[in-house]
Design a protein around this motif. Structure first.
Motif, PDB file in Angstrom:
ATOM      1  N   LEU A   4      59.993  95.822 105.821  1.00  0.00           N
ATOM      2  CA  LEU A   4      59.432  96.417 104.270  1.00  0.00           C
ATOM      3  C   LEU A   4      58.124  96.586 104.115  1.00  0.00           C
ATOM      4  N   VAL A   5      57.463  95.276 104.368  1.00  0.00           N
ATOM      5  CA  VAL A   5      56.184  95.042 104.429  1.00  0.00           C
ATOM      6  C   VAL A   5      55.340  95.760 105.215  1.00  0.00           C
ATOM      7  N   ALA A   6      55.934  96.014 106.301  1.00  0.00           N
ATOM      8  CA  ALA A   6      55.041  96.872 107.385  1.00  0.00           C
ATOM      9  C   ALA A   6      55.027  98.290 107.122  1.00  0.00           C
ATOM     10  N   LEU A   7      56.343  98.791 106.418  1.00  0.00           N
ATOM     11  CA  LEU A   7      56.207 100.055 106.132  1.00  0.00           C
ATOM     12  C   LEU A   7      55.274 100.541 104.841  1.00  0.00           C
ATOM     13  N   GLY A   8      55.414  99.440 104.082  1.00  0.00           N
ATOM     14  CA  GLY A   8      54.359  99.483 102.757  1.00  0.00           C
ATOM     15  C   GLY A   8      53.095  99.521 103.203  1.00  0.00           C
ATOM     16  N   GLN A   9      52.772  98.855 104.457  1.00  0.00           N
ATOM     17  CA  GLN A   9      51.225  99.011 104.788  1.00  0.00           C
ATOM     18  C   GLN A   9      50.955 100.224 105.391  1.00  0.00           C
ATOM     19  N   ALA A  10      51.954 100.784 106.095  1.00  0.00           N
ATOM     20  CA  ALA A  10      51.855 102.375 106.947  1.00  0.00           C
ATOM     21  C   ALA A  10      51.929 103.288 106.025  1.00  0.00           C
TER      22      ALA A  10
END
Length: 161
Positions: free
Chosen positions: A80-86
Motif C-alpha cells: 500500500l505504501v509502495a502504491l502511494g509512493q508511485a
C-alpha cells in the motif's frame, strides 16, 4: 480512459528464501513475465522497487521506474505504501497494480476486467478480483484518485486492512 501498469517488486522474499521476482518459469524471471502481461495491455508500464539495479537488466529499456523509499531501520512498509509512493508520478485514470510474482497471471482475464472499468461508478476507487481464497488486491485496478485514501491510511501505520 488511460491505463498504466504498476508492478510491485519491493518485497524481501523472506519466506521464500530467495528473490521471487528472479524466480524463473520456463527460463523467464517472474518479474519479466509480469511486465510482458502488463505491456500487452498498456505501453505505460512502471516498476516500483528499491532494487532497480537488481532488476533493470531483466526488463526493456522503455520500462519506467519509481524508486521505492524504504525506512532506514525497518522492514519494507508494504504494497500500500509502495502504491502511494508511485501514484503521484503516474498519469493515468486507472492503474493496474500487479505483484511481481504472479505465475498464473493471464492477459485474457485482465483484458476482460479492463472492459468493465468504464462502466464502474465514478465513486469506485478500485476493481479487484475475488477468488475462493478471498480478494486479490495485488492483481487489481486502482483509480489514481485513491491516492488521498492511501495517504490517510498510511498515516495510521497499518500495513494491511
Amino acid at each position: 480512459m488511460k491505463l498504466a501498469g504498476l508492478i510491485l517488486a519491493g518485497g524481501r522474499s523472506q519466506r521464500m528464501g530467495q528473490d521471487k521476482a528472479l524466480l524463473e518459469i520456463g527460463g523467464v524471471p517472474l518479474l519479466r513475465q509480469t511486465w510482458e502481461v502488463a505491456d500487452s495491455l498498456t505501453s505505460d508500464v512502471w516498476v516500483v522497487t528499491p532494487y532497480r539495479d537488481r532488476y533493470a537488466a531483466l526488463l526493456p529499456t522503455k520500462t519506467q521506474w519509481v524508486d521505492e523509499l524504504l525506512p532506514a531501520d525497518a522492514a519494507p512498509p508494504g504494497p500500500l505504501v509502495a502504491l502511494g509512493q508511485a501514484l503521484p508520478v503516474i498519469e493515468a485514470d486507472w492503474v493496474l497494480l500487479l505483484a511481481c510474482d504472479l505465475p498464473n497471471l493471464r492477459v485474457e482475464a485482465l483484458r476482460q476486467w479492463v472492459q468493465v472499468l468504464p462502466g464502474l461508478s465514478p465513486d469506485a476507487i478500485a476493481y479487484v478480483p475475488k477468488t475462493a481464497r478471498g480478494w486479490e488486491p495485488l492483481c487489481g485496478f486502482y483509480r489514481r484518485s485513491c491516492l488521498s485514501s492511501l495517504q490517510a491510511y498510511s498515516i495510521t501505520g497499518k500495513r494491511r486492512q
